[in-house]
Write a protein that holds these residues in place. Sequence first.
Motif, PDB file in Angstrom:
ATOM      1  N   ILE A  62      36.899  27.707 -26.380  1.00  0.00           N
ATOM      2  CA  ILE A  62      36.012  28.499 -27.235  1.00  0.00           C
ATOM      3  C   ILE A  62      34.636  28.638 -26.600  1.00  0.00           C
ATOM      4  O   ILE A  62      34.021  29.713 -26.616  1.00  0.00           O
ATOM      5  N   LEU A  63      34.139  27.531 -26.000  1.00  0.00           N
ATOM      6  CA  LEU A  63      32.835  27.590 -25.339  1.00  0.00           C
ATOM      7  C   LEU A  63      32.837  28.579 -24.182  1.00  0.00           C
ATOM      8  O   LEU A  63      31.888  29.354 -23.999  1.00  0.00           O
ATOM      9  N   GLU A  86      32.995  32.154 -25.618  1.00  0.00           N
ATOM     10  CA  GLU A  86      31.720  32.542 -26.215  1.00  0.00           C
ATOM     11  C   GLU A  86      30.645  32.745 -25.155  1.00  0.00           C
ATOM     12  O   GLU A  86      29.799  33.642 -25.275  1.00  0.00           O
ATOM     13  N   LYS A  87      30.680  31.894 -24.109  1.00  0.00           N
ATOM     14  CA  LYS A  87      29.714  32.059 -23.025  1.00  0.00           C
ATOM     15  C   LYS A  87      29.928  33.383 -22.302  1.00  0.00           C
ATOM     16  O   LYS A  87      28.964  34.094 -21.966  1.00  0.00           O
ATOM     17  N   LYS A 143      31.288  36.058 -23.595  1.00  0.00           N
ATOM     18  CA  LYS A 143      30.848  37.129 -24.497  1.00  0.00           C
ATOM     19  C   LYS A 143      29.324  37.262 -24.473  1.00  0.00           C
ATOM     20  O   LYS A 143      28.784  38.377 -24.460  1.00  0.00           O
ATOM     21  N   ALA A 144      28.642  36.115 -24.468  1.00  0.00           N
ATOM     22  CA  ALA A 144      27.186  36.150 -24.445  1.00  0.00           C
ATOM     23  C   ALA A 144      26.667  36.779 -23.154  1.00  0.00           C
ATOM     24  O   ALA A 144      25.719  37.583 -23.164  1.00  0.00           O
TER      25      ALA A 144
END
Length: 306
Positions: free
Chosen positions: A195-196, A199-200, A202-203
């Motif tokens: 997930i990290l 999300e990273k 995506k960021a």
Amino acid sequence: MSFSLPIFLFLGIVVLIFSFFTVKQQTAAIVERFGRFQIIRHSGLQLKIPLVDKIAGRLSLKIQQLDVIIETKTLDDVFVRLKVSVQYKVIKDKVYDAFYKLDYPHDQITSYVFDVVRAEVPKMKLDDVFVKKDDIALAVKAELNDAMLDYGFDIIKTLVTDIDPDPQVKAAMNRINAADREKTAAQYEGDAQRILIVEKAKAEAESKRLQGQGIADQRREIARGLEESVDVLNRVGINSQEASALIVVTQHYDTLQAIGSETNSNLILLPNSPQAGSNMLNDMVASFTASNQIGEAMKENKKKNS
């Protein structure tokens, strides 16, 4: 005659004293006369005939508990020790049966508990013994109620209070449990790491998109400003080529001024000589002139060919 009166008085007092006895609360006293059952006395001050009646025994009417420990084998050949707690009491209306029909009620109850547990547990696997311990307790209670009711005992409740497998089996179960927990923890950690990363990513993608949008907006505004500057210069008689050159030279000197105001700047602008602005302007004018000449020549060739 004078001595006989005190003696008779003393004997009368002794007889009177031994004629009374007390029975505690929640207790029943069994009175026998010449070895034969006479009556049952309950709590309070009671009367009996001295030297004729005798208290054969007392029974508690309180709830009592008997703990029975049984070792048996399960269906999957694991030896296990069970502790069964039996809560029972003497039925008040059946004190006679409880006193005369059964000498050792503890031994009798223990025998029935052994019989039921060793009949039920071998039908189950070790895991089922833990899950179905209430079923074992109910089976013990049902068997004891049927057997002990005739003896004047009421089985209040039975509980399987402890299940203790063989130490080696217990250690193996603990290892299995620990391994399962470590596996679950690893899965959760892997999911969290994934997930990290997602999300990273995506960021970063969003950051790049916003950065590109910002650059595009910046360049659009710069182009709009240049267009407006050229329009202003055209209105005062300066053509587009000269206006463009003038804007470039102006931006060049603005950039040098901005660099000079920063004391810790490491930026070097090339070329950076004093004649750089003049040279740049001359080069741009020459370039625009050559471009116009080439454009005119191409138009003449198109006209001749047509």
